[in-house]
Structure formats: structure tokens, C-alpha cells
Write a protein that holds these residues in place. Sequence first.
Motif, short mmCIF file in Angstrom:
data_model
loop_
_atom_site.label_atom_id
_atom_site.label_comp_id
_atom_site.label_asym_id
_atom_site.label_seq_id
_atom_site.Cartn_x
_atom_site.Cartn_y
_atom_site.Cartn_z
N THR A 95 0.85 -1.19 0.00
CA THR A 95 0.00 0.00 0.00
C THR A 95 0.90 1.25 0.00
O THR A 95 2.11 1.14 0.19
N ALA A 96 0.29 2.42 -0.14
CA ALA A 96 1.05 3.68 -0.09
C ALA A 96 1.71 3.85 1.28
O ALA A 96 2.87 4.26 1.38
N VAL A 97 0.98 3.54 2.34
CA VAL A 97 1.52 3.68 3.70
C VAL A 97 2.70 2.73 3.90
O VAL A 97 3.73 3.11 4.46
N GLN A 98 2.56 1.48 3.44
CA GLN A 98 3.66 0.51 3.57
C GLN A 98 4.88 0.96 2.77
O GLN A 98 6.01 0.84 3.25
N GLU A 99 4.65 1.45 1.56
CA GLU A 99 5.76 1.95 0.74
C GLU A 99 6.54 3.02 1.51
O GLU A 99 7.78 2.98 1.59
N LEU A 100 5.82 3.96 2.08
CA LEU A 100 6.44 5.04 2.84
C LEU A 100 7.18 4.51 4.07
O LEU A 100 8.35 4.81 4.29
N ALA A 101 6.49 3.69 4.86
CA ALA A 101 7.07 3.20 6.12
C ALA A 101 8.30 2.32 5.89
O ALA A 101 9.34 2.51 6.53
N PHE A 102 8.20 1.36 4.98
CA PHE A 102 9.30 0.42 4.77
C PHE A 102 10.50 1.13 4.13
O PHE A 102 11.66 0.81 4.43
N THR A 103 10.23 2.10 3.27
CA THR A 103 11.33 2.84 2.63
C THR A 103 12.07 3.68 3.66
O THR A 103 13.32 3.68 3.70
N ILE A 148 -0.06 12.46 -3.29
CA ILE A 148 0.43 13.80 -2.93
C ILE A 148 0.69 13.86 -1.43
O ILE A 148 1.74 14.33 -0.97
N ALA A 149 -0.26 13.36 -0.65
CA ALA A 149 -0.11 13.37 0.81
C ALA A 149 1.07 12.50 1.26
O ALA A 149 1.78 12.84 2.21
N LYS A 150 1.29 11.39 0.56
CA LYS A 150 2.41 10.49 0.88
C LYS A 150 3.75 11.22 0.74
O LYS A 150 4.62 11.11 1.61
N PHE A 151 3.91 11.98 -0.34
CA PHE A 151 5.17 12.69 -0.56
C PHE A 151 5.37 13.79 0.48
O PHE A 151 6.49 14.01 0.97
N ARG A 152 4.29 14.48 0.86
CA ARG A 152 4.40 15.55 1.87
C ARG A 152 4.77 14.94 3.22
O ARG A 152 5.63 15.45 3.95
N ALA A 153 4.12 13.81 3.56
CA ALA A 153 4.42 13.12 4.83
C ALA A 153 5.85 12.59 4.85
O ALA A 153 6.52 12.63 5.89
N ALA A 154 6.33 12.11 3.70
CA ALA A 154 7.68 11.55 3.62
C ALA A 154 8.73 12.58 4.01
O ALA A 154 9.65 12.28 4.78
N ARG A 155 8.58 13.79 3.49
CA ARG A 155 9.56 14.84 3.82
C ARG A 155 9.56 15.16 5.32
O ARG A 155 10.60 15.30 5.94
N ASP A 172 -1.50 14.00 7.49
CA ASP A 172 -1.36 13.63 8.90
C ASP A 172 -1.68 12.15 9.13
O ASP A 172 -0.98 11.46 9.88
N GLU A 173 -2.74 11.67 8.48
CA GLU A 173 -3.17 10.28 8.69
C GLU A 173 -2.16 9.28 8.11
O GLU A 173 -1.87 8.24 8.73
N ILE A 174 -1.64 9.59 6.94
CA ILE A 174 -0.62 8.71 6.33
C ILE A 174 0.63 8.68 7.20
O ILE A 174 1.22 7.62 7.44
N GLU A 175 1.04 9.85 7.69
CA GLU A 175 2.22 9.92 8.55
C GLU A 175 2.01 9.06 9.80
O GLU A 175 2.89 8.27 10.16
N ALA A 176 0.86 9.20 10.45
CA ALA A 176 0.60 8.45 11.69
C ALA A 176 0.62 6.94 11.44
O ALA A 176 1.20 6.17 12.22
N ALA A 177 0.02 6.52 10.33
CA ALA A 177 -0.02 5.08 10.00
C ALA A 177 1.38 4.55 9.69
O ALA A 177 1.73 3.42 10.06
N LYS A 201 3.50 3.94 12.83
CA LYS A 201 3.14 2.69 13.53
C LYS A 201 3.95 1.52 12.99
O LYS A 201 4.44 0.68 13.75
N TYR A 202 4.09 1.46 11.65
CA TYR A 202 4.92 0.40 11.05
C TYR A 202 6.38 0.52 11.48
O TYR A 202 7.04 -0.47 11.79
#
Length: 515
Positions: free
Chosen positions: A213-221, A260-267, A376-381, A384-385
Motif C-alpha cells: 500500500t502507499a503507507v507501507q511503501e512510505l514506512a518500509f522505505t 500527494i499526501a504520501k510525498f508531503r508526509a515523507a519529507r 497527517d493520517e498517512i504519517e501516523a499510520a 506505527k509500522y
Amino acid sequence: MSEKKFKTSSGIEIKEVYTEPKNLELPGEFPFTRGIQKDMYRGRMWTMRQYAGFSTAFESNKRYHYLLSQGTTGLSVAFDLPTQIGYDSDHEMSDGEVGKVGVAIDSLKDMEVLFDGIDLQKVTSSMTINATAPILLAMYICLAKKQGADLKQISGTVQNDILKEYAARGTYIYPPKASMRLITDVFEYCSKELPKWNTISISGYHIREAGSTAVQELAFTLANGKAYLQAAIHKGLDINVFAKRLSFFFNCHNNFFEEIAKFRAARRMWAQLTKNLGATDPAAQKLRFHTQTGGSTLTAQQPLNNVIRVTNQAMAAVLGGTQSLHTNGFDEALSLPTEAAAKVALRTQQIIAFESGVTDTVDPLAGSFFVESLTDEIEAAAWKYIEIIDAKGGSVAAIEEGYIQNEIANSAYQYQKDIESAEAILVGVNKYVDAEGLKPEVFRVDDSIRKVQIDKLISLRAERDGLAVERALEALRDSVRGGLNTMPYIIAAVEVYATLGEIADTFRQEFGEYQ
């Protein structure tokens, strides 16, 4: 010279940045949610870096010159599978794979042909290579030296991200700890010799392609990124120096606002992670990233629909603040892209850049209730990972346990179930299906390429100084055993025309292979 005015078609002037009274966070300032540069694309457009490579170095060189003539602003090299896993083209494991999914590179001679007529000091190059990254980087360095380039001015990126290979992609050779040693050797060497080179591109792209998922991509990376930071710090490197040369590589999928939210949270998350590990220089806290539109989202059915998918994804990447972008060819679910499809993919970026107006102000979606909440929600999720991975001892331990692989596999399985039940709609696949789809021209690489490469290897081995090659490989073996930085020894072997397979086999003999 007066400053350029940015205006709409109605003559309304566009400000550089818009703020909302309750949230005065600015781009170019910690935690960089709104972008890593104050003026973003008003100051400098993203690099249009089209990924290409197939067949022989000669054929790929022709495609690079074509892309440069069409306005691409950076090169990105795709290597074939034998090159990725350390086999020369004449190895039995290479049969049927030479030049198929990328260009075949057996030695420095191939690299000389690949970049013939291209000034490495003027063009930035990205190389999607991992297990054999130090060897390909060594070839690039040797070629730059032959061109008379100033190595301090050479810039580009080597992917060099082995952790996601164990988790999602599979082109690893050596065990994780040995691989991490080679990666930090590159960090250390480049921090002194190639200060403008990006020593790693920590890749979420392949994690997403494997079904996350998008959240997993962000968290694992980001968890993998944290592991690389810790490994470099353990080696005694200064985070304020080496972290400036770390970059990221993300996928951009179909859900416009989520991406878009994923990239903002990533930074925002990376700024916090680097700060927590001791980074005080803002340049060492900034997450810089390349984006590629989602290969796994492309469909073989109704392939022209992929032009719309790629445009949607590219627009999301730009609105998310990418530094570099590759847009896929519409025919890539069927074959490597034809020249015509590659041109349309590049024109997609150029139309977004110069006709859409989305580049005229920084982070234009900031302040949107939806986008800010989703960020905010993507960052929080994702946090957790990362907490779970940290509790397991970090990314290496979580990969060795199979945790990350299982999480990705479960998400991939769920997505496929959703497609098959039509819970998720894929136009042209499970809704609005055509009995007769368009059958475009497809691009094929002939198996005869292997014979061409084998003949070149026979000539190379006959012409080179065999004794010099033996000595260079022995010195490389000694550097491994003595705990020295291996990069100078790899470069020395490359310079006397040791092959990629011979160098990779030297490491295999010392490190073993990961099963």
C-alpha cells in the motif's frame, strides 16, 4: 533583469507561496512538508529523467541521444538481469536474459560505448543497480576520468539499495551484512572523492510494485533509510556530510490525493528521523526524491488508457514536490517502450511543466482540509509500522524474519482479490472491457544479442593484460579480508578491464551467496 512574473491566462498574478493563518509552515524550512526549496519549480524545474536501456551499449546509446535531443534533462540507465546479479553475458545463468530488461554491461569497454558522445560532467546520470552498484559506479568513475572530467563536479545517483531487494525485488547476491558493508564503502569513498554524487537512492518504488500500500511503501522505505543512516554512523561517518547525498525513489500510483499526501508526509518524517539521529544541517535533513509513475498500474488491455494513468500520476508527483521524474510509456505492460511511446511519455512531463500552471506556486494544495488531514493520517499510520520494525531490531532484522515481505504479500493478495471481485475498478480490465483491444507495435530484443556480447568478451580477454587483471582481483580479495574500503580496489580492477562477473565472483568467494 526584472524578476519573472507568474500569471494565469486571465492576467491574475500568482504569488510564490500561499499561507493560511493557522499554518504558517513555509517551504524550504524544517520539517519541509511543503517542499525542500523555498521557490521549488519557480527556481528550477524537476529533472526529466527518462529510464532507458536495452540490448547492447551501442543500441542504448542511440536511445540516450534521441531522448536528449527531445528535451530530457537527465539520463537513467536500466541494466539487464545478468548485469544486476553479477554475471557476464557468457555465463550459463545469462542465457535468454542478455539485453532483455536493460542494457548488458560486461566491462568498462561497454560503458565507454554506452556514454559515447555524452559529457559526464554536463549530464547527470542515474543507475538502477543494487548488488553490483559499486562495480557499475567504478566503471562510471573510470569513464569520467578517461573523459578528463573533474570528479568533484560529477553528479548523478546510484540506486545501491539492497534492503528492498531482499524484501521485494530479488536481485541480491551477498548476505545482508556483507551487502551493507559494500554500500557504506560507497558512502565513505564518494564523500571524499565524488562529493556531488548521490550514493544511494532508497527505493520505495519496487516495494510498491511488489504490491504494498502507499503507507507501507512510505514506512518500509523510511525504515530502510534509517538502517542505512545507522550503518554509516556505525562506520564513523558524519551524518551532516553523508546524509546530504542520500536520495529516495518513490512510486506514484493511481490515487491522486493519497500520493500527494504520501510525498508531503515523507519529507516531514525524514526530517524528524535525521534530526533524531543527530543531523543538524538542514541539507542533511531534506528528503530529495525521484518519482516513477506506477509500472504495475499499466494494463495490456486498452494500452492507450495508460497515457491518462501516467498523466494523472505525473501530475500528483509534481504537486507532491518531486525533484526528478520518469513517466512510463503507454506500451510497457506489453514490452519495453517503443521510441514513439517514450516520446509521448516525455511530452507528458513537458506539457505539465509548461502548460498546466501547477509549477507557478509552491505546494498549491497546502491548506486543503482534505490534503492536510490525509498527510497527517498517512504519517501516523507509517510511524506505527516503523515502531514495529524498530521493536524487531530494525529493517535488516525485520527482513531476515520475513515480516516486511509478508506484509507486502498480504496487501498484494488483497488488491488482487479486490480486482477480481470488482471491489476496485480497473478500467478496461474489469469494467468497460473491449472484446477487441488495440494491438500496438511492441518492442523486442533479439536473443542474438548474447552472441554479440560473448564475441566482445572473447576479444577483450585476448587483448587485455591478463596478469594485471589477476593482480587487481587478488588485491581486491585482500581488501575484503583486511576490512579496507573496497572501492579503490574495484576501480583498479575495472581500469585493467576485469569484467563485472570476475569482480562479482571475487566477492562471492569471500562473502558467499544469500539464499
